[in-house]
Design a protein around this motif. Structure first.
Motif, PDB file in Angstrom:
ATOM      1  N   LYS A   1      65.003  84.091  68.147  1.00 41.37           N
ATOM      2  CA  LYS A   1      63.771  84.062  68.933  1.00 41.37           C
ATOM      3  C   LYS A   1      62.541  84.152  68.027  1.00 41.37           C
ATOM      4  CE  LYS A   1      61.278  86.568  72.603  1.00 41.37           C
ATOM      5  NZ  LYS A   1      59.998  86.580  71.878  1.00 41.37           N
ATOM      6  N   VAL A   2      62.597  85.033  67.035  1.00 43.72           N
ATOM      7  CA  VAL A   2      61.463  85.187  66.117  1.00 43.72           C
ATOM      8  C   VAL A   2      61.192  83.883  65.361  1.00 43.72           C
ATOM      9  CG1 VAL A   2      60.615  86.380  64.056  1.00 43.72           C
ATOM     10  CG2 VAL A   2      61.785  87.673  65.839  1.00 43.72           C
ATOM     11  N   PHE A   3      62.249  83.287  64.805  1.00 47.73           N
ATOM     12  CA  PHE A   3      62.083  82.019  64.088  1.00 47.73           C
ATOM     13  C   PHE A   3      61.494  80.947  65.010  1.00 47.73           C
ATOM     14  CE2 PHE A   3      65.098  83.662  60.857  1.00 47.73           C
ATOM     15  CZ  PHE A   3      64.521  83.165  59.700  1.00 47.73           C
ATOM     16  N   ALA A   4      61.972  80.892  66.244  1.00 45.98           N
ATOM     17  CA  ALA A   4      61.459  79.901  67.195  1.00 45.98           C
ATOM     18  C   ALA A   4      60.001  80.186  67.541  1.00 45.98           C
ATOM     19  CB  ALA A   4      62.318  79.890  68.453  1.00 45.98           C
TER      20      ALA A   4
ATOM     21  N   SER B   1      65.437  93.254  55.823  1.00 43.60           N
ATOM     22  CA  SER B   1      65.738  94.638  56.154  1.00 43.60           C
ATOM     23  C   SER B   1      64.477  95.376  56.560  1.00 43.60           C
ATOM     24  CB  SER B   1      66.390  95.340  54.955  1.00 43.60           C
ATOM     25  OG  SER B   1      66.831  96.633  55.299  1.00 43.60           O
ATOM     26  N   GLY B   2      64.645  96.471  57.279  1.00 44.22           N
ATOM     27  CA  GLY B   2      63.489  97.266  57.695  1.00 44.22           C
ATOM     28  C   GLY B   2      63.756  97.987  58.999  1.00 44.22           C
ATOM     29  N   PRO B   3      62.738  98.607  59.551  1.00 51.15           N
ATOM     30  CA  PRO B   3      62.898  99.281  60.850  1.00 51.15           C
ATOM     31  C   PRO B   3      62.919  98.250  61.977  1.00 51.15           C
ATOM     32  CG  PRO B   3      60.637  99.481  60.098  1.00 51.15           C
ATOM     33  CD  PRO B   3      61.398  98.791  58.994  1.00 51.15           C
ATOM     34  N   ASN B   4      64.082  97.632  62.160  1.00 53.79           N
ATOM     35  CA  ASN B   4      64.180  96.458  63.031  1.00 53.79           C
ATOM     36  C   ASN B   4      65.149  96.676  64.190  1.00 53.79           C
ATOM     37  OD1 ASN B   4      64.061  94.371  60.054  1.00 53.79           O
ATOM     38  ND2 ASN B   4      62.380  95.126  61.287  1.00 53.79           N
ATOM     39  N   LEU B   5      64.790  97.513  65.139  1.00 53.15           N
ATOM     40  CA  LEU B   5      65.586  97.682  66.343  1.00 53.15           C
ATOM     41  C   LEU B   5      65.431  96.423  67.191  1.00 53.15           C
ATOM     42  CD1 LEU B   5      64.526 101.345  66.962  1.00 53.15           C
ATOM     43  CD2 LEU B   5      66.820 100.607  66.306  1.00 53.15           C
ATOM     44  N   ALA B   6      66.545  95.731  67.426  1.00 50.54           N
ATOM     45  CA  ALA B   6      66.508  94.388  68.002  1.00 50.54           C
ATOM     46  C   ALA B   6      65.770  94.327  69.330  1.00 50.54           C
ATOM     47  CB  ALA B   6      67.941  93.862  68.155  1.00 50.54           C
ATOM     48  N   ARG B   7      66.090  95.222  70.246  1.00 49.67           N
ATOM     49  CA  ARG B   7      65.495  95.164  71.581  1.00 49.67           C
ATOM     50  C   ARG B   7      63.973  95.246  71.522  1.00 49.67           C
ATOM     51  NH1 ARG B   7      65.767  93.762  76.931  1.00 49.67           N
ATOM     52  NH2 ARG B   7      68.012  94.018  76.725  1.00 49.67           N
ATOM     53  N   GLU B   8      63.428  96.105  70.698  1.00 51.30           N
ATOM     54  CA  GLU B   8      61.975  96.262  70.623  1.00 51.30           C
ATOM     55  C   GLU B   8      61.306  94.996  70.083  1.00 51.30           C
ATOM     56  OE1 GLU B   8      60.894  99.779  68.509  1.00 51.30           O
ATOM     57  OE2 GLU B   8      61.779 101.131  69.996  1.00 51.30           O
TER      58      GLU B   8
ATOM     59  N   ASN C   1      70.515  85.671  76.604  1.00 51.55           N
ATOM     60  CA  ASN C   1      71.781  86.192  76.109  1.00 51.55           C
ATOM     61  C   ASN C   1      72.040  87.499  76.856  1.00 51.55           C
ATOM     62  OD1 ASN C   1      73.925  87.356  74.719  1.00 51.55           O
ATOM     63  ND2 ASN C   1      73.199  86.718  72.699  1.00 51.55           N
ATOM     64  N   ALA C   2      72.606  87.362  78.047  1.00 52.30           N
ATOM     65  CA  ALA C   2      72.777  88.527  78.924  1.00 52.30           C
ATOM     66  C   ALA C   2      73.746  89.552  78.343  1.00 52.30           C
ATOM     67  CB  ALA C   2      73.259  88.067  80.297  1.00 52.30           C
ATOM     68  N   ASP C   3      74.640  89.130  77.460  1.00 54.29           N
ATOM     69  CA  ASP C   3      75.603  90.061  76.877  1.00 54.29           C
ATOM     70  C   ASP C   3      74.938  91.060  75.942  1.00 54.29           C
ATOM     71  OD1 ASP C   3      77.479  88.637  78.236  1.00 54.29           O
ATOM     72  OD2 ASP C   3      78.537  87.870  76.468  1.00 54.29           O
ATOM     73  N   TYR C   4      73.905  90.635  75.241  1.00 49.08           N
ATOM     74  CA  TYR C   4      73.308  91.483  74.213  1.00 49.08           C
ATOM     75  C   TYR C   4      71.818  91.761  74.404  1.00 49.08           C
ATOM     76  CZ  TYR C   4      77.653  90.591  71.665  1.00 49.08           C
ATOM     77  OH  TYR C   4      78.968  90.515  71.289  1.00 49.08           O
ATOM     78  N   LEU C   5      71.108  90.855  75.063  1.00 46.01           N
ATOM     79  CA  LEU C   5      69.653  91.026  75.242  1.00 46.01           C
ATOM     80  C   LEU C   5      69.262  90.651  76.664  1.00 46.01           C
ATOM     81  CD1 LEU C   5      68.095  89.597  71.940  1.00 46.01           C
ATOM     82  CD2 LEU C   5      68.114  91.988  72.660  1.00 46.01           C
ATOM     83  N   ALA C   6      69.839  91.326  77.615  1.00 46.34           N
ATOM     84  CA  ALA C   6      69.569  91.010  79.023  1.00 46.34           C
ATOM     85  C   ALA C   6      68.083  91.138  79.324  1.00 46.34           C
ATOM     86  CB  ALA C   6      70.363  91.954  79.925  1.00 46.34           C
ATOM     87  N   GLY C   7      67.560  90.136  80.038  1.00 46.39           N
ATOM     88  CA  GLY C   7      66.164  90.174  80.448  1.00 46.39           C
ATOM     89  C   GLY C   7      65.185  89.565  79.471  1.00 46.39           C
ATOM     90  N   ILE C   8      65.664  89.127  78.304  1.00 47.02           N
ATOM     91  CA  ILE C   8      64.780  88.518  77.292  1.00 47.02           C
ATOM     92  C   ILE C   8      64.883  86.998  77.391  1.00 47.02           C
ATOM     93  CG2 ILE C   8      64.283  88.267  74.838  1.00 47.02           C
ATOM     94  CD1 ILE C   8      63.672  91.053  75.916  1.00 47.02           C
ATOM     95  N   ALA C   9      63.757  86.342  77.667  1.00 46.73           N
ATOM     96  CA  ALA C   9      63.726  84.880  77.756  1.00 46.73           C
ATOM     97  C   ALA C   9      63.719  84.280  76.355  1.00 46.73           C
ATOM     98  CB  ALA C   9      62.496  84.433  78.527  1.00 46.73           C
TER      99      ALA C   9
ATOM    100  N   ALA D   1      77.549  80.600  74.340  1.00 39.29           N
ATOM    101  CA  ALA D   1      76.672  79.484  73.963  1.00 39.29           C
ATOM    102  C   ALA D   1      76.222  78.713  75.197  1.00 39.29           C
ATOM    103  CB  ALA D   1      77.399  78.557  72.989  1.00 39.29           C
ATOM    104  N   GLU D   2      77.141  78.487  76.124  1.00 40.87           N
ATOM    105  CA  GLU D   2      76.807  77.765  77.344  1.00 40.87           C
ATOM    106  C   GLU D   2      75.810  78.549  78.191  1.00 40.87           C
ATOM    107  OE1 GLU D   2      76.711  74.880  80.280  1.00 40.87           O
ATOM    108  OE2 GLU D   2      77.491  74.784  78.228  1.00 40.87           O
ATOM    109  N   ALA D   3      76.005  79.872  78.277  1.00 40.43           N
ATOM    110  CA  ALA D   3      75.099  80.705  79.066  1.00 40.43           C
ATOM    111  C   ALA D   3      73.692  80.697  78.474  1.00 40.43           C
ATOM    112  CB  ALA D   3      75.637  82.127  79.137  1.00 40.43           C
ATOM    113  N   ILE D   4      73.606  80.762  77.153  1.00 43.36           N
ATOM    114  CA  ILE D   4      72.290  80.732  76.500  1.00 43.36           C
ATOM    115  C   ILE D   4      71.610  79.387  76.757  1.00 43.36           C
ATOM    116  CG2 ILE D   4      71.124  80.711  74.254  1.00 43.36           C
ATOM    117  CD1 ILE D   4      73.247  82.745  73.302  1.00 43.36           C
ATOM    118  N   ALA D   5      72.381  78.314  76.673  1.00 53.03           N
ATOM    119  CA  ALA D   5      71.817  76.972  76.877  1.00 53.03           C
ATOM    120  C   ALA D   5      71.320  76.761  78.303  1.00 53.03           C
ATOM    121  CB  ALA D   5      72.863  75.919  76.518  1.00 53.03           C
TER     122      ALA D   5
END
Length: 326
Positions: free
Chosen positions: A12-15, A129-136, A40-48, A31-35
């Motif tokens: 998402k960041v790169f995009a 590397s860094g303070p990179n909590l994915a959800r935030e 990615n409801a399995d790992y980042l539910a609610g993030i477009a 992959a199909e669900a993301i497309a």
């Protein structure tokens, strides 16, 4: 290469930074669900997820013509994944490691595993590397990260490719320091979680973080890192975030152990996944012994995770160590 929470977040960041991105997922249904859902409801539910991201299970299609390849798989599976991918890598792509760990059998850092398996010049490998909590970060909360690479031009290339209004990347040439900080902080976060699980408060937490940073720095310097790296984002910054956040799997895993749970119970409490620090505590402790570096907190976490020691006597053992100057 990897559609877990951190891999998807970075896609998402790169995009968002204006790049065309291919996100490789191991499972066809993901992959199909993301497309189809742009989520990615399995790992980042609610993030477009942006339309610029293409999801696929075809590694060859994902890697063809890629200028930057990001390896987003767990550190202990990096080797087997690279064995499948190395013949597919574009000849001059910049290879980026975002996995934080030390390989169990070899005690190699991830950049070393990548260079060994692919045969590329180590200058082509950079570390994020860094303070990179994915959800935030996925929620576009302001954050910073470090792009460490021996080749400053490649580090700057990746820096430009991940620079957004919500993520500010800094460059650094200290690959060893960035990787040691990223791997070891998971172990210290386990210790902080154990303390929290025992009901201990902020004084204890501050003590574990500060003394944890001291032992991480000792190991890093012994391995050739620059001491100042550990006072920065890839050192102290990553350590504080992982040791204090409820989003941290390592801290959450440690909390369950501190409450009296077994490793298997802690695994269930963290959605069936073993925290990276549990595995890394063994290889990091062995690495410390090989280099004659004193790492008492790491040793204690290793004892709990791999030798059956209970948390309460572990705390007593740490507090009962011989007195000395700071």
């Amino acid at each position: 290469m990897g559609a877990g929470s951190w891999g998807t977040t970075l896609a998402k960041v790169f995009a968002d930074a204006g790049n065309r991105v291919t996100l490789w997922a191991r499972r066809a249904e993901l992959a199909e669900a993301i497309a189809t859902t742009r989520e990615n409801a399995d790992y980042l539910a609610g993030i477009a997820l942006p339309e610029a991201i293409t999801a696929t299970t075809d590694a060859a299609a994902a890697l063809t013509h890629a200028e930057i390849v990001v390896f987003a798989v767990p550190s202990q599976t990096m080797r087997e994944n690279l064995e499948a991918w190395r013949e597919l890598l574009p000849p001059d792509a910049t290879l980026v490691s975002i996995s934080k760990g030390v390989e169990r059998q070899t005690h190699l850092r991830m950049s070393e595993v990548i260079a060994e398996l692919t045969g590329v010049d180590p200058d082509r490998v950079v570390v994020l590397s860094g303070p990179n909590l994915a959800r935030e970060i996925a929620e576009e909360q302001p954050a910073a990260t470090v792009i460490a690479g021996r080749d400053e031009n490649r580090a700057k290339l990746v820096q430009a490719a991940v620079s957004t209004s919500y993520l500010r990347p800094y460059t650094n040439t200290d690959v060893v320091g960035a990787e040691v900080g990223g791997a070891c902080k998971n172990v210290i976060a386990l210790a902080c979680g154990m303390a929290a699980g025992r009901g201990l408060g902020d004084n204890t937490l501050a003590t574990v973080i500060t003394r944890g940073l001291a032992e991480i720095t000792r190991l890093g310097v012994a391995l050739g890192a620059e001491e100042r790296t550990f006072a920065g984002l890839a050192g102290l910054g990553d350590l504080v975030a992982t040791c204090t956040s409820t989003l941290s799997r390592n801290r959450s895993f440690g909390v369950r152990l501190g409450e009296g749970g077994t490793l298997e119970e802690a695994k269930k409490a963290t959605h069936g996944q073993v925290a990276e620090g549990v595995i890394s505590s063994s290889s990091i402790w062995q690495l410390a012994r090989e280099n004659q570096v004193e790492m008492p907190i790491t040793q204690a976490v290793y004892a709990v995770c791999h030798e059956g020691m209970a948390v309460e006597p572990m705390v007593r053992a740490l507090m009962g160590r011989s007195k000395k100057a700071e």
